[in-house]
Design a protein around this motif. Structure first.
Motif, mmCIF file in Angstrom:
data_model
loop_
_atom_site.group_PDB
_atom_site.id
_atom_site.type_symbol
_atom_site.label_atom_id
_atom_site.label_comp_id
_atom_site.label_asym_id
_atom_site.label_seq_id
_atom_site.Cartn_x
_atom_site.Cartn_y
_atom_site.Cartn_z
ATOM 1 N N GLU A 118 48.516 105.920 3.902
ATOM 2 C CA GLU A 118 49.434 105.062 4.054
ATOM 3 C C GLU A 118 50.032 104.743 2.336
ATOM 4 N N LEU A 119 50.801 103.901 2.455
ATOM 5 C CA LEU A 119 51.287 103.055 1.507
ATOM 6 C C LEU A 119 51.150 102.081 1.562
ATOM 7 N N PRO A 120 50.650 102.025 -0.113
ATOM 8 C CA PRO A 120 50.074 99.825 0.226
ATOM 9 C C PRO A 120 51.132 98.757 0.090
ATOM 10 N N ASN A 121 50.704 97.777 0.143
ATOM 11 C CA ASN A 121 51.467 96.355 0.980
ATOM 12 C C ASN A 121 51.687 96.159 0.080
ATOM 13 N N GLU A 122 51.569 96.695 -1.491
ATOM 14 C CA GLU A 122 52.572 96.055 -2.663
ATOM 15 C C GLU A 122 53.942 96.631 -2.798
ATOM 16 N N ILE A 123 54.380 98.162 -2.075
ATOM 17 C CA ILE A 123 55.042 99.191 -2.477
ATOM 18 C C ILE A 123 56.219 98.320 -2.761
ATOM 19 N N GLY A 124 56.580 97.394 -1.706
ATOM 20 C CA GLY A 124 57.233 96.356 -1.787
ATOM 21 C C GLY A 124 57.602 95.396 -3.161
ATOM 22 N N GLN A 125 56.905 95.576 -3.401
ATOM 23 C CA GLN A 125 57.095 94.619 -4.570
ATOM 24 C C GLN A 125 57.836 95.556 -5.748
ATOM 25 N N LEU A 126 58.318 96.771 -5.506
ATOM 26 C CA LEU A 126 59.036 97.493 -6.370
ATOM 27 C C LEU A 126 60.791 97.578 -5.779
ATOM 28 N N LYS A 127 61.266 96.371 -6.195
ATOM 29 C CA LYS A 127 62.454 95.649 -6.678
ATOM 30 C C LYS A 127 63.833 96.757 -6.730
ATOM 31 N N LYS A 128 63.546 97.445 -7.573
ATOM 32 C CA LYS A 128 64.445 97.956 -8.338
ATOM 33 C C LYS A 128 64.393 99.461 -8.042
ATOM 34 N N LEU A 129 63.938 100.294 -7.274
ATOM 35 C CA LEU A 129 63.321 101.201 -6.448
ATOM 36 C C LEU A 129 64.274 102.079 -5.700
ATOM 37 N N THR A 185 56.240 95.817 4.620
ATOM 38 C CA THR A 185 56.673 95.018 2.993
ATOM 39 C C THR A 185 58.273 96.179 2.689
ATOM 40 N N VAL A 186 58.321 97.302 3.082
ATOM 41 C CA VAL A 186 58.784 98.202 2.750
ATOM 42 C C VAL A 186 60.107 97.518 3.205
ATOM 43 N N PRO A 208 47.517 103.750 -5.813
ATOM 44 C CA PRO A 208 46.209 102.159 -6.034
ATOM 45 C C PRO A 208 47.681 100.881 -5.808
ATOM 46 N N ALA A 209 47.157 100.223 -5.353
ATOM 47 C CA ALA A 209 47.863 98.682 -4.918
ATOM 48 C C ALA A 209 48.809 98.462 -6.438
ATOM 49 N N SER A 210 48.046 98.519 -7.490
ATOM 50 C CA SER A 210 48.514 98.600 -9.092
ATOM 51 C C SER A 210 50.239 99.133 -8.488
ATOM 52 N N ASP A 256 61.382 109.575 -1.713
ATOM 53 C CA ASP A 256 60.799 111.481 -1.558
ATOM 54 C C ASP A 256 59.478 111.385 -0.513
ATOM 55 N N MET A 257 58.938 111.355 0.188
ATOM 56 C CA MET A 257 58.091 110.959 1.680
ATOM 57 C C MET A 257 58.241 112.369 2.032
ATOM 58 N N ARG A 258 58.940 113.255 2.275
ATOM 59 C CA ARG A 258 58.784 114.930 2.544
ATOM 60 C C ARG A 258 57.390 115.143 2.805
ATOM 61 N N GLU A 259 57.171 115.730 4.036
ATOM 62 C CA GLU A 259 55.989 116.177 4.092
ATOM 63 C C GLU A 259 54.639 115.227 4.434
ATOM 64 N N CYS A 260 54.232 114.304 4.209
ATOM 65 C CA CYS A 260 52.780 113.893 4.192
ATOM 66 C C CYS A 260 52.637 113.648 5.658
ATOM 67 N N SER A 261 52.634 114.770 6.283
ATOM 68 C CA SER A 261 51.837 114.816 7.453
ATOM 69 C C SER A 261 51.106 113.244 7.778
ATOM 70 N N SER A 262 50.101 112.873 7.111
ATOM 71 C CA SER A 262 49.710 112.404 7.444
ATOM 72 C C SER A 262 49.935 110.863 7.377
ATOM 73 N N LEU A 263 50.888 110.045 6.964
ATOM 74 C CA LEU A 263 51.646 109.190 6.600
ATOM 75 C C LEU A 263 52.306 108.837 7.931
ATOM 76 N N THR A 264 51.744 108.257 8.395
ATOM 77 C CA THR A 264 52.446 108.127 9.858
ATOM 78 C C THR A 264 53.018 106.616 10.611
#
Length: 450
Positions: free
Chosen positions: A375-386, A403-404, A353-355, A390-398
């Motif tokens: 895909e990752l939502p564009n809002e992922i870039g708002q996670l300033k403390k991340l 925003t990363v 979710p974008a939230s 871990d995104m291993r073996e997400c074969s469809s996410l290319t």
């Protein structure tokens, strides 16, 4: 036996190695458990440990020898009884495994979540000879005064030859009771005023909690585990309502584990709840004190239980190996205090979710093994403390969203080679302190034996 000895004696002197070699050649490793002589060779290995490591190893004797133990459950015992910090407890677990005193299995990369309080991907099994030793050493004291007490129901009796102690107070801080099916009248009054960790293991499709649970005022960790193949229903959860110090509850292979309104009310003050291989919990209410929630291998779970996203106190949320789950609700963004989020091995999860961008305190995110996540939502870039992703073996996410590059605190990304090239470009242009760990697919059938 040789592998156990060699690993345990890494730091010993040349003379100690020579003595051990002589004892092996003379087969002097028969335990007191089987005869009159001492535990010569395994005892050497045990004595090389410091007092804290010894106490932690002795706690393993509470689990049946043929059963895999979730590392998270053992760590809870060490935290609440041995009074260790979770990171220190995991360090001890790793050291005992390095010394060959226990087997640690599961995805080794699962240990990346340890700094954030979660070891649910790892399981422990015991070596027969070591288990014999620690079981013997843990049962040298009088049954009334043992720190650890293992009770197995045989021939209809819980205490067996110790029936004469019925009604007496036991000093055990850690208690394990192994039975078959139990109804309320199958239990009798037992007194455990000092018990802080209780393991209730049974093989049955129906089980009633012991009524004397309500008198265990110091209880902090409770594990209710069905060791059978079929899932079980549990009655009597209302007895937990009087346990004001209860902090962590783990339930395995149960149907409707929260037991309706009375069970939910009884668990209102817990800080950690783990449900594994369970079904029938459509609603998890907004527990006011809950900080850590783990849902694992709950295969009938098609959507998140109502109420989860309304728990304001939650710091760690892990949902793994739930193969029917398709969507994460937009309300995820309400979990504003969340520090760790694991959405791992969810093969039907289509999107985040974008939230997710509203999780301003999030430091660790695991979306590994989500095979159709595109895909990752564009809002992922708002996670300033991340700090870790871990995104291993997400074969469809290319493809990564641009925003990363705004993830200014990100230190480590674990991923496959294809997406790793994009992360390296982000590192070179904007996230200069980023470490990108490229990993190959990891295949294991260990989960079949949980």
């Amino acid at each position: 036996m040789v592998s156990v000895t060699a690993s345990c004696m890494q730091v010993e002197s040349h003379k100690a190695w020579k003595r051990a070699t002589n004892k092996i050649s003379k087969r002097k490793y028969t335990s007191h458990y089987y005869g009159k002589g001492p535990y010569t060779l395994p005892q050497i290995n045990f004595n090389s440990l410091d007092d804290v490591h010894k106490e932690c190893l002795l706690d393993l004797a509470l689990f049946p020898v043929d059963r895999k133990i979730c590392a998270d459950a053992l760590l809870d015992i060490w935290v609440y009884v041995e009074k260790l910090q979770r990171r220190d407890a995991f360090a001890i677990l790793s050291e005992l495994a390095d010394r060959n005193l226990l087997n640690l299995t599961g995805n080794p990369r699962g240990s990346t979540a340890i700094p954030y309080g979660n070891a649910s991907e790892l399981h422990i099994s015991q070596r027969d000879v070591i288990r014999d030793l620690i079981f013997y050493l843990g049962h040298e004291d009088n049954i009334l005064h043992r720190k650890r007490l293992f009770i197995e129901r045989k021939n209809g009796s819980l205490l067996g030859k110790h029936e004469l102690f019925r009604g007496r107070a036991f000093d055990a801080q850690i208690l394990c009771i192994l039975t078959g099916p139990m109804e309320e009248n199958d239990w009798y009054d037992m007194n455990f005023p000092e018990t802080e960790s209780l393991l209730l293991l049974f093989t049955s499709t129906e089980y009633c909690l012991p009524p004397f649970l309500k008198t265990m005022k110091k209880l902090k960790f409770l594990m209710i585990s069905n060791c059978g193949i079929d899932k079980a229903t549990v009655k009597g959860l209302e007895v937990l309502s009087s346990l004001n110090q209860l902090k962590s509850v783990r339930m395995e292979r149960l149907i409707s584990p929260l037991g309706g309104k009375q069970g939910i009310e009884a668990l209102q003050n817990i800080e950690k709840l783990s449900l594994s291989l369970c079904e029938g919990f459509e609603n998890i209410p907004a527990f006011t004190s809950l900080q850590d929630l783990n849902l694992d291998h709950n295969n009938n779970l098609e959507e998140l239980p109502l109420g989860i996203c309304n728990i304001p106190s939650i710091l760690s949320f892990s949902i793994t190996n739930c193969h029917q789950l398709q969507n994460i609700p937009y309300d995820l963004g309400k979990m504003r205090n969340l520090r760790m989020l694991r959405l791992s091995a969810l093969p039907c999860l289509e999107q985040l979710p974008a939230s997710i961008g509203k999780l301003e305190q999030l430091e660790y995110l695991n979306i590994s093994l989500c095979e159709i996540l595109t895909e990752l939502p564009n809002e992922i870039g708002q996670l300033k403390k991340l700090r870790e992703l871990d995104m291993r073996e997400c074969s469809s996410l290319t493809t990564l969203p641009s925003t990363v590059c705004e993830l200014c605190s990100l230190k480590l990304v674990t991923c496959d080679e294809t997406i790793g090239k994009q992360w390296l470009r982000a590192k070179n242009t904007s996230i200069l302190d980023l470490s990108v760990q490229i990993v190959e697919a990891y295949f294991s059938l260990d989960w079949l034996d949980i």
